[in-house]
Design a protein around this motif. Structure first.
Motif, mmCIF file in Angstrom:
data_model
loop_
_atom_site.group_PDB
_atom_site.id
_atom_site.type_symbol
_atom_site.label_atom_id
_atom_site.label_comp_id
_atom_site.label_asym_id
_atom_site.label_seq_id
_atom_site.Cartn_x
_atom_site.Cartn_y
_atom_site.Cartn_z
ATOM 1 N N TYR A 5 0.843 -1.191 0.000
ATOM 2 C CA TYR A 5 0.000 0.000 0.000
ATOM 3 C C TYR A 5 0.882 1.246 0.000
ATOM 4 N N TYR A 6 0.401 2.277 -0.690
ATOM 5 C CA TYR A 6 1.054 3.590 -0.658
ATOM 6 C C TYR A 6 0.060 4.575 -0.049
ATOM 7 N N VAL A 7 0.489 5.256 0.990
ATOM 8 C CA VAL A 7 -0.406 6.140 1.736
ATOM 9 C C VAL A 7 0.095 7.573 1.623
ATOM 10 N N THR A 8 -0.698 8.428 0.996
ATOM 11 C CA THR A 8 -0.360 9.843 0.857
ATOM 12 C C THR A 8 -1.654 10.648 0.700
ATOM 13 N N THR A 9 -1.611 11.885 1.155
ATOM 14 C CA THR A 9 -2.772 12.772 0.991
ATOM 15 C C THR A 9 -2.698 13.547 -0.317
#
Length: 244
Positions: A5-9
């Motif tokens: 998973y890649y988590v960024t806003t």
């Protein structure tokens, strides 16, 4: 590895990461070296796509290994025969891209607020900024000169294009065309670290300059003003044939 998973806003960062080949593949054995390679890849992708102040220190790797996966294995000629249960450890990996720490644009000393010019736009907004180049200047700095005078006369090359460079040559007679073609970034382009590095190599290959540096100034609006400062070798002083 069962999932990544890649988590960024930031939706632009998310798209850039997902649309370029990853170093981490599903089914791979979990290895620290592969995690580091992926972290370096993300940093490189963002530095090549305008994120001038991005650093891999913003990337946190989270790994969940407390998961077991079971699957049925049929032994024999048909599924009516013996069944064995195979159990294995799996890992969920997350790459979390943190935002820069948000800071106030004022510093307070003894209760008095004063502008803090050292705070960059990333910190003002608390998010990673995609920078574009606003202007490019090439300045000759003689070795015995301490401070550059940017009020001196300069030439613009080429005159009929938007992608111009301002040349502050002083008394030196270098070909602006040759120097311009060695500079791989121009106004209007997004920041790309590779082009800055290659430009420095190109200028070194001319064997004209003793020292070179590429300096950037953040105008707090998402633009960069670039200054290439070069100190010539004395043996090339005032030679009209240089770079022609």
């Amino acid at each position: 590895i069962d999932s990544v998973y890649y988590v960024t806003t930031n939706p632009v960062i998310d798209s850039l990461i997902r649309n370029t080949p990853s170093k981490v593949k599903l089914g791979q054995i979990l290895e620290r070296s592969k995690m580091d390679e992926e972290r370096n890849r993300i940093e490189s992708v963002l530095l090549e796509n305008g994120y001038y102040r991005f650093d891999k220190q913003y990337i946190i790797i989270q790994v969940d290994t407390n998961i077991r996966k079971s699957e049925n294995i049929f032994v024999g000629n048909s599924q009516d025969t013996d069944v064995q249960i195979k159990s294995s450890n799996i890992s969920h990996v997350r790459f979390v891209i943190n935002n820069p720490q948000r800071k106030d644009t004022l510093t307070t000393q003894n209760g008095i607020g004063s502008p803090n010019t050292q705070i960059y736009l990333d910190n003002i907004r608390g998010e990673h900024i995609q920078y574009r180049i606003k202007s490019v200047s090439f300045l000759i700095k003689e070795e015995d000169v301490q401070n550059l005078d940017t009020n001196i006369r300069y030439n613009i090359y080429p005159a009929n294009k938007i992608e111009q460079v301002r040349f502050f040559m002083g008394e030196r007679k270098y070909s602006q065309k040759i120097l311009y073609n060695k500079i791989l970034f121009h106004s209007g382009m997004i920041y790309q670290k590779g082009k800055f590095d290659k430009t420095n190599q190109n200028l070194a290959g001319l064997n004209l300059f003793k020292f070179r540096s590429i300096q950037t100034r953040d105008n707090k609006q998402g633009d960069l003003d670039i200054s290439i400062i070069a100190t010539p070798y004395e043996k090339y002083a005032l030679n009209n044939d240089i770079g022609m």
